[in-house]
Design an enzyme around this catalytic site. Structure first.
Site, PDB file in Angstrom:
ATOM      1  CE1 TYR A 142      -4.343   3.485  -2.753  1.00 29.38           C
ATOM      2  CE2 TYR A 142      -2.248   4.372  -3.515  1.00 29.38           C
ATOM      3  CZ  TYR A 142      -3.125   3.313  -3.397  1.00 29.38           C
ATOM      4  OH  TYR A 142      -2.790   2.097  -3.920  1.00 29.38           O
ATOM      5  CE  LYS A 172      -0.233   3.184  -0.446  1.00 33.07           C
ATOM      6  NZ  LYS A 172      -1.282   2.712  -1.349  1.00 33.07           N
TER       7      LYS A 172
HETATM    8  C1  SI3 Z   1      -0.278  -0.876  -8.690  1.00 29.93           C
HETATM    9  C2  SI3 Z   1       0.051  -1.450  -7.347  1.00 29.93           C
HETATM   10  O1  SI3 Z   1      -0.534  -2.420  -6.885  1.00 29.93           O
HETATM   11  N1  SI3 Z   1       1.052  -0.860  -6.687  1.00 29.93           N
HETATM   12  C3  SI3 Z   1       1.491  -1.343  -5.388  1.00 29.93           C
HETATM   13  C4  SI3 Z   1       2.959  -1.650  -5.427  1.00 29.93           C
HETATM   14  O2  SI3 Z   1       3.361  -2.054  -4.121  1.00 29.93           O
HETATM   15  C5  SI3 Z   1       3.248  -2.783  -6.424  1.00 29.93           C
HETATM   16  O3  SI3 Z   1       2.500  -3.920  -6.035  1.00 29.93           O
HETATM   17  C6  SI3 Z   1       4.723  -3.102  -6.399  1.00 29.93           C
HETATM   18  O4  SI3 Z   1       5.452  -1.922  -6.744  1.00 29.93           O
HETATM   19  C7  SI3 Z   1       5.064  -4.230  -7.339  1.00 29.93           C
HETATM   20  O5  SI3 Z   1       4.837  -3.829  -8.676  1.00 29.93           O
HETATM   21  C8  SI3 Z   1       1.178  -0.280  -4.339  1.00 29.93           C
HETATM   22  O6  SI3 Z   1       1.593   1.013  -4.768  1.00 29.93           O
HETATM   23  C9  SI3 Z   1      -0.281  -0.263  -4.096  1.00 29.93           C
HETATM   24  C10 SI3 Z   1      -0.565   0.085  -2.681  1.00 29.93           C
HETATM   25  O7  SI3 Z   1       0.202   0.665  -1.985  1.00 29.93           O
HETATM   26  C11 SI3 Z   1      -1.819  -0.426  -2.129  1.00 29.93           C
HETATM   27  O8  SI3 Z   1      -1.982  -1.652  -2.201  1.00 29.93           O
HETATM   28  O9  SI3 Z   1      -2.629   0.349  -1.665  1.00 29.93           O
END
Ligand code: SI3
Length: 308
Positions: A142, A172
């Site tokens: 991750y 990921k």
């Molecule tokens: C920094 C962060 O929370 N990044 C999110 C994104 O899905 C993010 O919410 C999205 O790109 C909107 O900015 C994901 O990469 C995190 C993720 O996959 C997780 O919740 O484990």
């Protein structure tokens, strides 16, 4: 849960429902599974990750959530991936063993980020110690440097990783460095690793260089639209795919300016799904009422392509 299908497409990084007094709320997970499948057409979940406040939960809570998602996801979800990364190696190993016992489809591990690995060797050593506790479970790294501060390039990490971690399946990739992602994809064609992109606002760009799918928070409430973008990209109908990316970007651009993070994602998820996700856990604080009103109005105002 033995994965029947190759892991690809959308994976929702799940929110952790909590009661008003901040306890985890397992009672709504079944409803959450049914909502993801029927409303968002999302059949893969990533549990106890960033969006799930995984590092804010204790080991017992993380095990309870993992068990509930695997149990409720049986015969409904295709893949239940459990994030088992922790600051302490023994805790991460315990969570990996637990994920194997309950039948998780795969496990993922974040780089430890208090004492940080300073090079590839130290990071691989940590990951290998965790992966080896679940020798029959597919393993994902991750990569989320914006939160961990661990900026070891994934391209470098992947060199020879299968020799160290036989269960390694993919990454990921939650970073904007598309050069690193492209190099990973290009250099590992033969290995057939799975690359799941985690910056939802740039997913189309990652698909263009060969990402297999995505893990993200917005697939909890924009999953149906993101699936339509994936379908358009696959046709190919690039103009339509761009339209979807522009519109999800319009929403994210708007909420990011208001201040957007896991707490705000919980609030959006609550009003879109109708499932009370409750408050976040300190140090995160609840989204403001002003945020909720403005975010809901913005989401309702977006004119998605006809037929959606
Ligand atoms: C920094 C962060 O929370 N990044 C999110 C994104 O899905 C993010 O919410 C999205 O790109 C909107 O900015 C994901 O990469 C995190 C993720 O996959 C997780 O919740 O484990």
């Amino acid at each position: 849960m033995t994965p029947r299908k190759k892991l690809q497409g959308l994976v929702a990084a799940t929110v952790t429902p909590m009661t008003p007094d901040g306890q985890i709320n397992l009672s709504v997970i079944r409803q959450y599974v049914d909502y993801l499948v029927s409303e968002q057409h999302v059949k893969n979940v990533f549990v106890n990750g960033t969006t799930g406040e995984g590092l804010s939960l204790n080991i017992q809570e993380r095990k309870q959530l993992a068990e509930e998602w695997v149990c409720q996801g049986k015969d409904k979800l295709d893949h239940v991936i459990i994030h088992v990364g922790a600051l302490s190696l023994p805790e991460s190993q315990e969570l990996a063993r637990h994920a194997a016992v309950i039948g998780a489809s795969a496990i993922a591990v974040i780089a430890p980020f208090f004492f940080k690995p300073t090079n590839k060797g130290e990071l691989i050593a940590f990951l290998q110690k965790v992966a080896s506790e679940a020798p029959a479970v597919p393993f994902y790294y991750y990569h989320i440097p914006p939160l961990t501060g661990v900026t070891i390039r994934v391209e470098e990490l992947l060199d020879g990783i299968k020799e160290r971690i036989p269960t390694f399946q993919g990454v990921k990739f939650s970073d904007t460095d598309l050069l690193d992602l492209a190099q990973c994809i290009n250099k590992n064609e033969r290995e057939q690793f799975v690359f799941l992109y985690g910056v939802d606002e740039q997913l189309l760009s990652a698909l263009a260089i060969g990402a297999n799918g995505a893990v993200g928070s917005t697939y909890n409430y924009l999953g149906r639209k993101a699936n339509l973008m994936l379908q358009a990209f696959a046709k190919p109908d690039l103009a339509l795919a761009q339209k979807y990316q522009f519109l999800t970007g319009e929403f994210l651009n708007f909420v990011i300016k208001l201040g957007f993070g896991v707490a705000q994602t919980k609030a959006v998820m609550s009003f879109v799904s109708g499932i009370p996700m409750g408050p976040p856990r300190l140090p995160l604080v609840d989204a403001s009422e002003e945020f909720v009103v403005k975010a809901k109005a913005k989401l309702d105002s977006i004119m998605w392509p006809d037929g959606d």
